[in-house]
Design a protein around this motif. Structure first.
Motif, short mmCIF file in Angstrom:
data_model
loop_
_atom_site.label_atom_id
_atom_site.label_comp_id
_atom_site.label_asym_id
_atom_site.label_seq_id
_atom_site.Cartn_x
_atom_site.Cartn_y
_atom_site.Cartn_z
N LYS A 154 8.84 -0.68 5.18
CA LYS A 154 8.21 0.64 5.18
C LYS A 154 9.19 1.63 4.53
CE LYS A 154 6.16 4.03 8.28
NZ LYS A 154 5.81 4.30 9.69
N THR B 75 9.52 5.68 3.29
CA THR B 75 8.96 7.02 3.34
C THR B 75 9.87 7.96 2.57
OG1 THR B 75 10.09 7.51 5.42
CG2 THR B 75 7.87 6.66 5.59
N SER C 212 0.84 -1.19 0.00
CA SER C 212 0.00 0.00 0.00
C SER C 212 0.88 1.24 0.00
CB SER C 212 -0.92 0.01 1.23
OG SER C 212 -0.15 0.09 2.41
N ALA C 213 0.32 2.34 -0.49
CA ALA C 213 1.05 3.60 -0.53
C ALA C 213 0.08 4.73 -0.25
CB ALA C 213 1.73 3.81 -1.88
N PHE D 285 5.34 10.75 1.00
CA PHE D 285 4.67 9.47 0.77
C PHE D 285 5.15 8.44 1.78
CE2 PHE D 285 8.57 8.84 -1.60
CZ PHE D 285 8.87 7.52 -1.37
N GLU D 286 4.31 7.43 1.98
CA GLU D 286 4.66 6.29 2.83
C GLU D 286 4.16 5.04 2.13
OE1 GLU D 286 4.16 6.23 7.24
OE2 GLU D 286 2.71 4.67 6.73
N SER D 287 5.03 4.07 1.97
CA SER D 287 4.69 2.82 1.30
C SER D 287 5.06 1.66 2.21
CB SER D 287 5.48 2.72 -0.01
OG SER D 287 5.35 1.44 -0.57
N GLN E 3 5.32 -2.49 1.90
CA GLN E 3 5.31 -3.56 0.92
C GLN E 3 6.07 -4.77 1.45
OE1 GLN E 3 7.13 -1.16 -2.07
NE2 GLN E 3 9.13 -2.04 -1.74
#
Length: 84
Positions: free
Chosen positions: A73, A75, A35-36, A54-56, A58
């Motif tokens: 994580k 960022t 998710s992002a 942004f923060e992802s 995966q």
């Protein structure tokens, strides 16, 4: 050869039913879900520039199924320029 070593080839038949050996040798690719979230921090209407953070989250690499994935994580900052 890379995971088990060619110099240990004589010991492999005895371990052929070992779960760790099966996961290492029987490769499979299973796609993961991530998710992002992107947030706009600044926007300049005159130049069309926008920027934000942004923060992802995966899943990590699994060595083709040999290991369990871990959540990674990431960022950072993002930038864009809109044109017509």
């Amino acid at each position: 050869g890379g995971a088990t070593g060619y110099d240990h080839a004589l010991a492999l038949p005895a371990r052929q039913d070992d779960d760790d050996m099966q996961r290492t040798n029987n490769k499979q690719i299973t796609p993961g879900r991530g998710s992002a979230v992107f947030s706009v921090a600044k926007a300049d209407i005159e130049t069309g520039e926008i920027a934000g953070v942004f923060e992802s989250i995966q899943p990590s690499d699994t060595e083709m199924g040999a290991h369990a994935p871990k959540d990674i994580k990431v960022t950072g900052l993002w930038y864009g320029q809109l044109t017509q």
